[in-house]
Design a protein around this motif. Structure first.
Motif, mmCIF file in Angstrom:
data_model
loop_
_atom_site.group_PDB
_atom_site.id
_atom_site.type_symbol
_atom_site.label_atom_id
_atom_site.label_comp_id
_atom_site.label_asym_id
_atom_site.label_seq_id
_atom_site.Cartn_x
_atom_site.Cartn_y
_atom_site.Cartn_z
ATOM 1 N N PHE A 1 0.914 -1.130 -0.108
ATOM 2 C CA PHE A 1 0.047 0.093 0.069
ATOM 3 C C PHE A 1 0.918 1.431 -0.089
ATOM 4 C CE2 PHE A 1 -2.689 3.270 2.235
ATOM 5 C CZ PHE A 1 -3.806 3.426 1.157
ATOM 6 N N TYR B 1 -3.422 -1.787 -2.026
ATOM 7 C CA TYR B 1 -4.635 -1.881 -1.061
ATOM 8 C C TYR B 1 -4.840 -3.599 -1.410
ATOM 9 C CZ TYR B 1 -8.634 -2.022 1.671
ATOM 10 O OH TYR B 1 -9.644 -2.449 2.620
ATOM 11 N N PRO C 1 -4.423 -1.210 7.276
ATOM 12 C CA PRO C 1 -3.544 -0.341 6.368
ATOM 13 C C PRO C 1 -3.632 1.138 6.785
ATOM 14 C CG PRO C 1 -5.300 -1.783 5.119
ATOM 15 C CD PRO C 1 -5.651 -2.166 6.390
#
Length: 456
Positions: A171, A308, A455
């Motif tokens: 990410f 992601y 994340p």
């Protein structure tokens, strides 16, 4: 330290001996010092801004070169000489930047590099006063810019591998990649307006000033003015054998990664360099802003979403090697399919949609081969990435030249797109067969389950 709201809640110092990792020893075999959550968020913002400013500064000359050529009376050959100076310098410092970042700290190398090329960018209009020697002066400036920016992305890779856990690297690197595309859009859009209204000098002044501001913030709030800590000056710290990363080049997964990156870079350089010419030759009446803006607008969310998805799959328990190969299959396999669709006569709308889809898929490589170096050898990821990025840059220069030769000799765009597809298929095949994500930099390393956090 000033109680600035952006940095509140974290101790903003980058001495790697200060940060204690929150991972148990068996899951942190290298003794890496992972960023705390607040600091990781702060640095994510700063690194994305850095990649944006890198491309703003890098693309300032291509945006302004037509106006500068008119001002100084440059020929096409002289303009090409000035533009090409950057890439020769860029190739030379990839390995040095990565190796130094692994030893010295990528954050510090980024600061020193950015502060230096910010000064060169802002000073570029002053070189215009050397009218009789403008070509030589601008070429040297671009060469120095390439030298200084050559260390940036190896440093970013080194930072990511040393400061982020495995399940969050995709990410972060994808956000950084998205920042690069955003920088291209900014300098292409805002820079073009400034060029028209304020002259070419304003583009360099603004870009240099913003880059200098980034370096000032990093030095003041994150490095706290301690660019070179005392322990880094001791002889014992630098007594570790250098260039140990070269031994990893003999290993199959590393060779597959480097070859795949070279093929992907060659295909990407050709795609980026010749797409505007393709549209101009094939669809001469099409609005130029459409094909110069839309593909890169698609690339930004595509790059972020690819990172992601890769982190989500890893944190969900999927094998890291499988995830890297899936991402690279999209980047090199699916993108090639979209490019081959325009080998036959098509409408402008169909061509633009296919090219935009290919560019979007191409960004998934950030979560594939580009980040695979951090899986294989996080202890020397910067140096290894610098080596393969240097190889990729030289490969790109050769492929761009050969593509131009094909266009001139055959007058056939399908030949160029077929070459891009062949490169992608070759590199992808090696990576799918020989690629892996198991570490090669620690002899006693035993695979551990990836540690996941939410994340950033």
């Amino acid at each position: 330290m000033a109680d600035n709201h952006l940095f509140r809640g974290c101790r903003c110092t980058l001495d790697p001996w200060v940060f204690a990792t929150n991972l148990p020893p068996e899951q942190n075999p290298q003794g890496q010092h992972i960023w705390s959550r607040p600091l990781a968020r702060t640095w994510t913002v700063m690194l994305v801004l850095c990649s944006c400013l890198v491309y703003c500064a890098r693309m300032a000359m291509p945006v302004c070169v037509v106006s500068m050529a008119a001002t100084f009376g440059w020929s096409k050959t002289e303009s090409g000489l000035v533009l090409g100076g950057f890439y020769w310098g860029y190739c030379l410092t990839q390995i040095l930047g990565g190796h130094t970042s692994d030893k010295f700290g990528g954050e510090r190398i980024l600061f020193l590099s950015t502060a230096s090329w910010a000064i060169i960018t802002a000073a570029t209009p002053l070189l215009g006063r050397l009218e009789d020697h403008s070509v030589a002066a601008m070429t040297i400036a671009r060469f120095l810019m390439g030298l200084l920016q050559g260390v940036v992305f190896p440093s970013l890779v080194s930072v990511c591998s040393q400061r982020m856990v495995e399940g969050e690297r995709g990410f972060l690197m994808s956000c950084i990649n998205g920042g690069s595309y955003f920088g291209m859009l900014v300098v292409g859009g805002v820079g073009s307006l400034m060029l028209e209204r304020r002259g070419w000098q304003s583009v360099f002044y603004a870009t240099g000033a913003l880059s200098g501001l980034w370096a000032l913030i990093v030095c003041r709030f994150l490095l706290q003015g301690q660019v070179i800590p005392n322990h880094l000056l001791s002889a014992s710290y630098w007594s570790v054998p250098k260039l140990h990363w070269l031994s990893h080049l003999k290993k199959g997964p590393v060779c597959a990664m480097v070859l795949a990156h070279m093929c992907h870079s060659g295909a990407s350089y050709a795609l980026l360099s010749w797409l505007p010419t393709y549209f101009k030759d094939t669809f001469p009446h099409a609005p130029g802003w459409l094909y110069n803006v839309i593909p890169w607008t698609i690339a930004i969310p595509s790059a972020v979403s690819g990172g992601y998805v890769s982190d989500y799959l890893i944190n969900a328990g999927y094998g890291v090697s499988a995830v890297r190969k899936i991402m690279q299959f999209v980047a090199m396999g699916v993108s090639s399919v979209f490019m081959l669709l325009v080998c036959k006569p098509v409408t402008f709308t169909f061509a633009l949609a296919s090219v935009s889809a290919a560019v979007g898929c191409n960004t998934f490589s950030t979560s594939g081969v580009s980040i695979n170096v951090q899986d294989l050898a996080p202890s020397c990821a910067g140096a290894l990435y610098g080596f393969m990025n240097m190889c990729g840059a030289f490969m790109g220069l050769l492929v761009v030249f050969f593509s131009g030769y094909l266009i001139e000799v055959t007058a056939s765009w399908p030949a160029v797109f077929s070459l891009i597809g062949l490169l992608n298929v070759t590199g992808l095949g090696f990576f799918l067969v020989l690629g892996d994500a198991s570490r090669v930099d620690l002899e006693d390393y035993r695979a551990v389950s990836p540690v996941g956090r939410q994340p950033l």
